[in-house]
Design a protein around this motif. Structure first.
Motif, PDB file in Angstrom:
ATOM      1  N   PHE A 145       0.832  -1.204   0.000  1.00  0.00           N
ATOM      2  CA  PHE A 145       0.000   0.000   0.000  1.00  0.00           C
ATOM      3  C   PHE A 145       0.865   1.252   0.000  1.00  0.00           C
ATOM      4  CE2 PHE A 145      -2.419   3.460   1.799  1.00  0.00           C
ATOM      5  CZ  PHE A 145      -3.657   3.334   1.177  1.00  0.00           C
ATOM      6  N   ASP A 146       1.949   1.223   0.765  1.00  0.00           N
ATOM      7  CA  ASP A 146       2.830   2.383   0.810  1.00  0.00           C
ATOM      8  C   ASP A 146       3.499   2.622  -0.540  1.00  0.00           C
ATOM      9  OD1 ASP A 146       4.228   4.461   2.491  1.00  0.00           O
ATOM     10  OD2 ASP A 146       5.965   3.329   1.811  1.00  0.00           O
ATOM     11  N   ARG A 147       3.752   1.555  -1.293  1.00  0.00           N
ATOM     12  CA  ARG A 147       4.412   1.691  -2.590  1.00  0.00           C
ATOM     13  C   ARG A 147       3.467   2.248  -3.655  1.00  0.00           C
ATOM     14  NH1 ARG A 147       8.951  -1.826  -3.291  1.00  0.00           N
ATOM     15  NH2 ARG A 147      10.046  -1.910  -1.290  1.00  0.00           N
ATOM     16  N   VAL A 148       2.267   1.657  -3.764  1.00  0.00           N
ATOM     17  CA  VAL A 148       1.400   2.007  -4.904  1.00  0.00           C
ATOM     18  C   VAL A 148      -0.039   2.351  -4.535  1.00  0.00           C
ATOM     19  CG1 VAL A 148       2.770   0.667  -6.537  1.00  0.00           C
ATOM     20  CG2 VAL A 148       0.893  -0.437  -5.316  1.00  0.00           C
ATOM     21  N   GLY A 149      -0.434   2.128  -3.278  1.00  0.00           N
ATOM     22  CA  GLY A 149      -1.813   2.401  -2.904  1.00  0.00           C
ATOM     23  C   GLY A 149      -2.690   1.160  -2.984  1.00  0.00           C
ATOM     24  N   HIS A 150      -3.999   1.395  -2.943  1.00  0.00           N
ATOM     25  CA  HIS A 150      -4.981   0.298  -2.898  1.00  0.00           C
ATOM     26  C   HIS A 150      -5.362  -0.154  -4.306  1.00  0.00           C
ATOM     27  CE1 HIS A 150      -8.859  -1.740  -2.070  1.00  0.00           C
ATOM     28  NE2 HIS A 150      -8.308  -1.990  -0.894  1.00  0.00           N
ATOM     29  N   SER A 151      -5.555  -1.472  -4.453  1.00  0.00           N
ATOM     30  CA  SER A 151      -6.029  -2.063  -5.717  1.00  0.00           C
ATOM     31  C   SER A 151      -5.202  -1.612  -6.913  1.00  0.00           C
ATOM     32  CB  SER A 151      -7.508  -1.717  -5.940  1.00  0.00           C
ATOM     33  OG  SER A 151      -8.309  -2.202  -4.892  1.00  0.00           O
ATOM     34  N   THR A 152      -3.891  -1.662  -6.754  1.00  0.00           N
ATOM     35  CA  THR A 152      -2.977  -1.232  -7.814  1.00  0.00           C
ATOM     36  C   THR A 152      -1.892  -2.282  -8.005  1.00  0.00           C
ATOM     37  OG1 THR A 152      -3.357   1.082  -7.218  1.00  0.00           O
ATOM     38  CG2 THR A 152      -1.455   0.617  -8.601  1.00  0.00           C
ATOM     39  N   ALA A 153      -1.653  -2.661  -9.243  1.00  0.00           N
ATOM     40  CA  ALA A 153      -0.653  -3.676  -9.543  1.00  0.00           C
ATOM     41  C   ALA A 153       0.747  -3.166  -9.224  1.00  0.00           C
ATOM     42  CB  ALA A 153      -0.745  -4.084 -11.008  1.00  0.00           C
ATOM     43  N   HIS A 154       1.552  -4.048  -8.662  1.00  0.00           N
ATOM     44  CA  HIS A 154       2.945  -3.713  -8.343  1.00  0.00           C
ATOM     45  C   HIS A 154       3.807  -4.936  -8.605  1.00  0.00           C
ATOM     46  CE1 HIS A 154       6.492  -2.136  -6.448  1.00  0.00           C
ATOM     47  NE2 HIS A 154       6.510  -3.131  -5.569  1.00  0.00           N
ATOM     48  N   ASP A 155       4.839  -4.779  -9.426  1.00  0.00           N
ATOM     49  CA  ASP A 155       5.758  -5.869  -9.733  1.00  0.00           C
ATOM     50  C   ASP A 155       7.125  -5.600  -9.106  1.00  0.00           C
ATOM     51  OD1 ASP A 155       3.740  -6.944 -11.207  1.00  0.00           O
ATOM     52  OD2 ASP A 155       4.711  -6.750 -13.170  1.00  0.00           O
ATOM     53  N   GLU A 156       7.656  -6.599  -8.442  1.00  0.00           N
ATOM     54  CA  GLU A 156       9.036  -6.563  -7.969  1.00  0.00           C
ATOM     55  C   GLU A 156       9.851  -7.423  -8.920  1.00  0.00           C
ATOM     56  OE1 GLU A 156      10.655  -5.006  -5.594  1.00  0.00           O
ATOM     57  OE2 GLU A 156       8.979  -4.032  -4.555  1.00  0.00           O
ATOM     58  N   ILE A 157      10.890  -6.848  -9.531  1.00  0.00           N
ATOM     59  CA  ILE A 157      11.683  -7.539 -10.541  1.00  0.00           C
ATOM     60  C   ILE A 157      13.087  -7.787  -9.999  1.00  0.00           C
ATOM     61  CG2 ILE A 157      12.554  -7.412 -12.897  1.00  0.00           C
ATOM     62  CD1 ILE A 157      10.232  -5.492 -13.504  1.00  0.00           C
ATOM     63  N   VAL A 158      13.487  -9.053  -9.963  1.00  0.00           N
ATOM     64  CA  VAL A 158      14.757  -9.441  -9.350  1.00  0.00           C
ATOM     65  C   VAL A 158      15.633 -10.147 -10.388  1.00  0.00           C
ATOM     66  CG1 VAL A 158      15.869 -10.717  -7.491  1.00  0.00           C
ATOM     67  CG2 VAL A 158      13.576  -9.740  -7.145  1.00  0.00           C
ATOM     68  N   PRO A 159      16.693  -9.515 -10.873  1.00  0.00           N
ATOM     69  CA  PRO A 159      17.617 -10.196 -11.783  1.00  0.00           C
ATOM     70  C   PRO A 159      18.564 -11.115 -11.014  1.00  0.00           C
ATOM     71  CG  PRO A 159      18.319  -7.931 -11.432  1.00  0.00           C
ATOM     72  CD  PRO A 159      17.029  -8.092 -10.678  1.00  0.00           C
ATOM     73  N   LEU A 160      18.911 -12.250 -11.605  1.00  0.00           N
ATOM     74  CA  LEU A 160      19.832 -13.187 -10.982  1.00  0.00           C
ATOM     75  C   LEU A 160      20.526 -13.994 -12.077  1.00  0.00           C
ATOM     76  CD1 LEU A 160      18.238 -16.255 -10.985  1.00  0.00           C
ATOM     77  CD2 LEU A 160      16.765 -14.907  -9.491  1.00  0.00           C
ATOM     78  N   SER A 161      21.581 -14.693 -11.693  1.00  0.00           N
ATOM     79  CA  SER A 161      22.304 -15.515 -12.665  1.00  0.00           C
ATOM     80  C   SER A 161      22.767 -16.800 -12.009  1.00  0.00           C
ATOM     81  CB  SER A 161      23.491 -14.753 -13.249  1.00  0.00           C
ATOM     82  OG  SER A 161      24.470 -14.495 -12.249  1.00  0.00           O
ATOM     83  N   VAL A 162      22.818 -17.859 -12.812  1.00  0.00           N
ATOM     84  CA  VAL A 162      23.294 -19.162 -12.366  1.00  0.00           C
ATOM     85  C   VAL A 162      24.456 -19.554 -13.264  1.00  0.00           C
ATOM     86  CG1 VAL A 162      22.722 -21.590 -12.046  1.00  0.00           C
ATOM     87  CG2 VAL A 162      21.010 -19.834 -11.555  1.00  0.00           C
ATOM     88  N   LYS A 163      25.657 -19.664 -12.674  1.00  0.00           N
ATOM     89  CA  LYS A 163      26.843 -20.011 -13.444  1.00  0.00           C
ATOM     90  C   LYS A 163      27.798 -20.831 -12.589  1.00  0.00           C
ATOM     91  CE  LYS A 163      26.639 -15.909 -16.403  1.00  0.00           C
ATOM     92  NZ  LYS A 163      27.313 -14.643 -16.817  1.00  0.00           N
ATOM     93  N   ARG A 164      28.242 -21.957 -13.155  1.00  0.00           N
ATOM     94  CA  ARG A 164      29.230 -22.821 -12.496  1.00  0.00           C
ATOM     95  C   ARG A 164      28.810 -23.217 -11.079  1.00  0.00           C
ATOM     96  NH1 ARG A 164      34.895 -19.804 -14.312  1.00  0.00           N
ATOM     97  NH2 ARG A 164      34.543 -19.971 -16.580  1.00  0.00           N
ATOM     98  N   GLY A 165      27.557 -23.565 -10.947  1.00  0.00           N
ATOM     99  CA  GLY A 165      27.064 -24.041  -9.660  1.00  0.00           C
ATOM    100  C   GLY A 165      26.905 -22.970  -8.611  1.00  0.00           C
ATOM    101  N   LYS A 166      26.914 -21.695  -9.033  1.00  0.00           N
ATOM    102  CA  LYS A 166      26.769 -20.585  -8.105  1.00  0.00           C
ATOM    103  C   LYS A 166      25.579 -19.709  -8.511  1.00  0.00           C
ATOM    104  CE  LYS A 166      30.519 -21.490  -5.692  1.00  0.00           C
ATOM    105  NZ  LYS A 166      30.468 -21.866  -4.247  1.00  0.00           N
ATOM    106  N   LEU A 167      24.869 -19.235  -7.491  1.00  0.00           N
ATOM    107  CA  LEU A 167      23.765 -18.298  -7.697  1.00  0.00           C
ATOM    108  C   LEU A 167      24.232 -16.904  -7.306  1.00  0.00           C
ATOM    109  CD1 LEU A 167      20.712 -17.552  -8.143  1.00  0.00           C
ATOM    110  CD2 LEU A 167      20.404 -18.034  -5.698  1.00  0.00           C
ATOM    111  N   SER A 168      24.050 -15.946  -8.206  1.00  0.00           N
ATOM    112  CA  SER A 168      24.401 -14.553  -7.929  1.00  0.00           C
ATOM    113  C   SER A 168      23.134 -13.716  -7.969  1.00  0.00           C
ATOM    114  CB  SER A 168      25.402 -14.030  -8.967  1.00  0.00           C
ATOM    115  OG  SER A 168      26.599 -14.780  -8.948  1.00  0.00           O
ATOM    116  N   VAL A 169      22.880 -13.010  -6.868  1.00  0.00           N
ATOM    117  CA  VAL A 169      21.702 -12.156  -6.799  1.00  0.00           C
ATOM    118  C   VAL A 169      21.989 -10.990  -5.870  1.00  0.00           C
ATOM    119  CG1 VAL A 169      20.705 -13.625  -4.981  1.00  0.00           C
ATOM    120  CG2 VAL A 169      19.227 -12.058  -6.256  1.00  0.00           C
TER     121      VAL A 169
END
Length: 285
Positions: A145-169
């Motif tokens: 609610f603090d981010r966008v208010g009532h009845s409003t779509a909000h997307d959190e976008i998180v980039p990450l990568s998987v390489k050589r058995g390691k997760l980077s985020v």
């Protein structure tokens, strides 16, 4: 001479056509957005295919963990297309930390998209929680609610990568065992929740954006201007208190050295004046 020139021209035209055909084949062979998505769920709801062709499957936690809610069906959702509002109108919440496991079998760059909307509370500080990915906090103190208010779509976008058995985020690295554990962490204010989420191969620029919201854009612009102003006047603000929000720590304590001592000396002088004559009289007796 003319024949040689004509042949050269035709060869150049033929080569250009071949390049165009090859480029068209390459573009057609590139996966579209829906093909890049490796996992998608409509939390608390049924299966749904959105306007981009992404197929959200029915919530696998149904009957296993948490509670599903379609309370949001009572309200239209701002910033979302009419066809995809259902993704923000249904949700899954739990009275404790809960989450999903997303299998990732190939190395590469990925994007985690988390979809939220606040359809119940009508003020901030009513529902606040964190989001973790394999133990890394990727969203801190999310107050929808603090981010966008009532009845409003909000997307959190998180980039990450998987390489050589390691997760980077978010600049952190950990061992990756083939599964992405997305958790919604119980906080002090109500219960954590999620409306929908998906994981796709690609980068930030590949993620579809929500529809613009004039009120949010204006507020974001004002916040950016305030941050720029704070950056330019940081030294001044650090040395002088804000005139809008003065710091107050309670009532002032009176200064004992600031009082007038003349009122205290008067009774002492009177007593001293009475004591001397009395002592003189006693000595004469």
């Amino acid at each position: 001479m003319r024949r040689v020139t004509a042949r050269c021209v035709w060869r150049l035209v033929f080569a250009a056509l071949c390049l165009l055909v090859e480029e068209c084949r390459t573009e057609s062979a590139a996966p579209n957005l829906a093909e890049r998505v490796i996992w998608a769920v409509n939390s608390g709801g049924d299966a749904h295919t959105d306007v981009h062709g992404i197929h959200f499957k029915k919530d696998p936690l149904e009957g296993k963990l948490g509670k599903a809610s379609d309370y949001g069906l009572r309200s239209p959702i701002l910033r979302s297309t009419l066809e995809d509002q259902v993704l923000y109108q249904t949700e899954r919440y739990n009275e404790d930390t809960f989450g999903y496991e997303v299998p990732i079998r190939e190395e590469g760059d990925y994007i985690l998209v988390l979809k939220f909307s606040e359809v119940y509370f009508a003020q901030s500080q009513q529902k606040v929680f964190d989001v973790r990915v394999n133990g890394h906090v990727v969203v801190k103190d999310l107050d929808i609610f603090d981010r966008v208010g009532h009845s409003t779509a909000h997307d959190e976008i998180v980039p990450l990568s998987v390489k050589r058995g390691k997760l980077s985020v978010h600049g952190e690295v950990s061992t990756f065992n083939g599964k992405l554990a997305v958790e919604f962490v119980k906080g002090y204010y109500d219960n954590p929740k999620i409306c929908a989420l998906y994981v796709m191969k690609g980068k930030l620029e590949d993620v579809p954006k929500l529809q613009p919201h004039p009120g949010l854009e204006k507020r974001e612009d004002e916040e950016e201007e305030e941050e720029e102003g704070e950056g330019g006047e940081g030294e001044k603000k650090s040395t002088s208190p804000s005139s809008k929000n003065p710091v107050r720590s309670g009532p002032r304590t009176p200064n004992p050295y600031a009082t007038d001592n003349s009122s205290l000396m008067f009774p002492i002088l009177v007593a001293f004046g009475v004591f001397i004559p009395t002592l003189f009289c006693l000595c004469r007796l």
